[in-house]
Write an enzyme that holds these catalytic residues in place. Structure first.
Site, short mmCIF file in Angstrom:
data_model
loop_
_atom_site.label_atom_id
_atom_site.label_comp_id
_atom_site.label_asym_id
_atom_site.label_seq_id
_atom_site.Cartn_x
_atom_site.Cartn_y
_atom_site.Cartn_z
CB SER A 84 -2.72 3.71 0.72
OG SER A 84 -2.67 4.70 1.72
CE1 TYR A 100 -0.80 3.96 8.23
CE2 TYR A 100 -1.41 5.26 6.32
CZ TYR A 100 -0.47 4.56 7.05
OH TYR A 100 0.82 4.46 6.58
CE LYS A 153 2.78 -2.02 4.54
NZ LYS A 153 3.21 -0.70 5.00
N PRO A 213 0.84 -1.21 0.00
CG PRO A 213 0.07 -0.96 2.20
CD PRO A 213 0.79 -1.92 1.28
CG HIS A 219 5.86 2.60 6.76
ND1 HIS A 219 4.61 2.35 7.26
CD2 HIS A 219 5.70 3.60 5.87
CE1 HIS A 219 3.73 3.18 6.71
NE2 HIS A 219 4.37 3.94 5.85
CB THR A 272 -0.48 0.28 8.51
OG1 THR A 272 -0.64 -0.26 7.19
CG2 THR A 272 0.97 0.73 8.70
C1 FMN Z 1 5.44 7.17 -0.88
C2 FMN Z 1 5.08 6.04 0.05
C3 FMN Z 1 3.83 6.06 0.66
C4 FMN Z 1 3.47 5.02 1.51
N1 FMN Z 1 2.20 5.01 2.04
C5 FMN Z 1 1.82 3.97 2.81
C6 FMN Z 1 0.50 3.90 3.30
O1 FMN Z 1 -0.34 4.73 3.00
N2 FMN Z 1 0.17 2.85 4.10
C7 FMN Z 1 1.08 1.89 4.44
O2 FMN Z 1 0.75 0.96 5.18
N3 FMN Z 1 2.33 1.91 3.96
C8 FMN Z 1 2.72 2.93 3.17
N4 FMN Z 1 3.99 2.95 2.66
C9 FMN Z 1 4.91 1.84 2.98
C10 FMN Z 1 4.79 0.69 1.96
O3 FMN Z 1 3.58 -0.01 2.11
C11 FMN Z 1 5.90 -0.35 2.16
O4 FMN Z 1 5.91 -0.79 3.48
C12 FMN Z 1 7.26 0.17 1.79
O5 FMN Z 1 7.24 1.07 0.71
C13 FMN Z 1 8.14 -1.03 1.44
O6 FMN Z 1 9.41 -0.67 1.22
P1 FMN Z 1 10.05 -0.42 -0.25
O7 FMN Z 1 9.58 0.94 -0.68
O8 FMN Z 1 11.49 -0.44 0.12
O9 FMN Z 1 9.60 -1.53 -1.16
C14 FMN Z 1 4.38 3.98 1.79
C15 FMN Z 1 5.63 3.96 1.15
C16 FMN Z 1 5.97 4.97 0.29
C17 FMN Z 1 7.32 4.91 -0.40
O1 173 Z 2 4.14 8.25 3.68
C1 173 Z 2 3.95 7.19 4.26
O2 173 Z 2 4.82 6.30 4.32
C2 173 Z 2 2.68 6.92 4.90
O3 173 Z 2 2.48 5.78 5.18
C3 173 Z 2 1.69 7.93 5.27
C4 173 Z 2 1.08 7.82 6.52
C5 173 Z 2 0.13 8.75 6.90
C6 173 Z 2 -0.21 9.78 6.07
C7 173 Z 2 0.39 9.88 4.84
C8 173 Z 2 1.33 8.94 4.43
#
Ligand code: FMN
Ligand code: 173
Length: 386
Positions: A124, A148, A253, A95, A277, A174
């Protein structure tokens, strides 16, 4: 099942067309040139001094494998089973919020790619498009909803039930983001996509959230999201209550400690995503691959264990599966593909990762994901023994 005698998986990329970035480093470089500094820094960076971000890579780099040969690897079965369904690849879309930062089509492009590739898509909570619009864009794709928690719990329950109604097949709660990590790059760039409204999709379409706002101004909406999306009160009782309120499987997660995985199983949780994350939350945390073996040990096959954070090539996926993960989830690589070329870019990145995984399985002498468990892995090039 892939027949590896039907043309070479690598050479199909050498075809006189303009090359698409083949490695993670090439992708990141191309995206750095294309995206503005704020959004690019938001996606790329890790929290604090980025130790966790480095740990994720170091964890993969320290393992080497000792391949076996003479094993007839002309058919490679990469399929896995999760919650009673079979998928052709052991990959998932992690996500990732606010995809409009990368491309106007945002999550719609990604879910269409997921549909084409038969890879489960985890949407997400803070997506740019609403979950109902994502469901409509790819009604047949396997979709899970990442939740969330909300300070106003009723918003969390409302989103979970909307996801269930729209055909999402699991809830991924998460647990590592009860507040944002200490992200210095965003301070440097003075960039917050939340404050700019990139996370609107699911909130402005939520009746409980909207009813909680004093008025329908943009400022009220942003304040409402900020007040709800960070939720430091989250605890196990909330998890149990969520479980009572949905019939969908629930995954947690962000689990890194074996004791938390034991509690997850004890509380009837259906799956775990071992993750830090992508190094964006607590800095100074172990690489997620280093947290995996102890969790696999404790969980002992009772529920699926998925790994993310730092899976940037097929060989990384192979190592995680060899260490006992049931599947791996991909974050930044697909976001970079999206930024470069929309749905097609996402498909290209995921296909390259998948093709490298197949080549790696064949060359390692493992013809199925199950067989990968018997691959010989050594740490630090064998210096520390097996
Ligand atoms: C720009 C960005 C936004 C993310 N937003 C979320 C999110 O909304 N919810 C969540 O559980 N994880 C979020 N993640 C974490 C990803 O789900 C994941 O755990 C992580 O990107 C895995 O690592 P990698 O980027 O090295 O593959 C986000 C990651 C990135 C890079
Ligand atoms: O950016 C992120 O990794 C993310 O998971 C997130 C969490 C809360 C609000 C916006 C982004």
């Amino acid at each position: 099942m892939t027949n590896t005698t039907n043309g070479d998986l690598l050479l199909k990329n050498i075809n006189a067309q303009a090359p698409f970035p083949i490695s993670f480093a090439d992708l990141e470089k191309a995206v750095a040139e294309k995206m503005d500094a704020g959004p690019y820094g938001y996606v790329r960076s890790g929290a604090g001094g980025e130790q966790t971000l480095r740990n994720n890579r170091a964890a993969f780099e320290k393992y080497s494998i000792i391949p076996r040969f003479l094993n007839n690897v002309s058919n490679i079965d990469t399929s896995i089973e999760l919650f009673g369904k079979t998928y052709p690849t052991p990959l998932l879309f992690a996500p990732v919020g606010m995809n409009k930062m990368a491309h106007e089509d945002g999550e719609l492009a990604v879910v269409r790619a997921a549909d084409d590739l038969e890879i489960p898509y985890i949407q997400s909570t803070v997506s740019s498009y609403a979950l109902e619009d994502v469901a409509q864009a790819a009604p047949h794709a396997t979709k899970w909803f990442q939740l969330y928690w909300s300070t106003n719990e009723e918003i969390a329950y409302s989103m979970a039930s909307r996801a269930e109604a729209a055909g999402f097949e699991a809830i991924v709660l998460t647990v590592d983001t009860v507040m944002l990590g200490w992200r210095e790059e965003d301070v440097r760039n003075q960039f917050s996509p939340l404050k700019l409204g990139y996370a609107r999709g699911n909130y402005v379409n939520d009746p409980v959230f909207m009813a909680s706002l004093p008025d329908d101004s943009f400022e009220s909406y942003v304040q409402g999201v900020l007040q709800n999306v960070f939720h430091p009160t989250l605890n196990w009782e909330n998890v149990r209550e969520l479980k009572r309120r949905t019939t969908l499987p629930i995954l947690l997660k962000g689990i890194l400690h074996p004791e938390d995985s034991k509690l997850a199983v004890g509380n009837g949780i259906d799956g775990i995503i071992v993750s830090n994350h992508g190094g964006r939350q607590l800095d100074g945390v172990v690489g997620s691959l280093d947290a995996l073996p102890a969790i696999v040990d404790v969980v002992n096959g009772q529920i699926p264990v998925i790994l993310d954070s730092g899976v940037y090539r097929g060989m990384d996926a192979l190592k995680a599966l060899a260490l006992g993960a049931d599947a791996v989830a991909i974050g930044r690589p697909f976001v970079y593909g999206l930024a470069l070329a929309g749905q097609q870019g996402v498909e290209k990145v995921m296909t390259n990762l998948y093709d490298e995984l197949k080549v790696s399985m064949a060359l390692a002498g493992a013809t199925s994901v199950k067989a990968l468990r018997n691959v010989t892995l050594v740490k630090n090039n064998g210096v520390d023994g097996i």
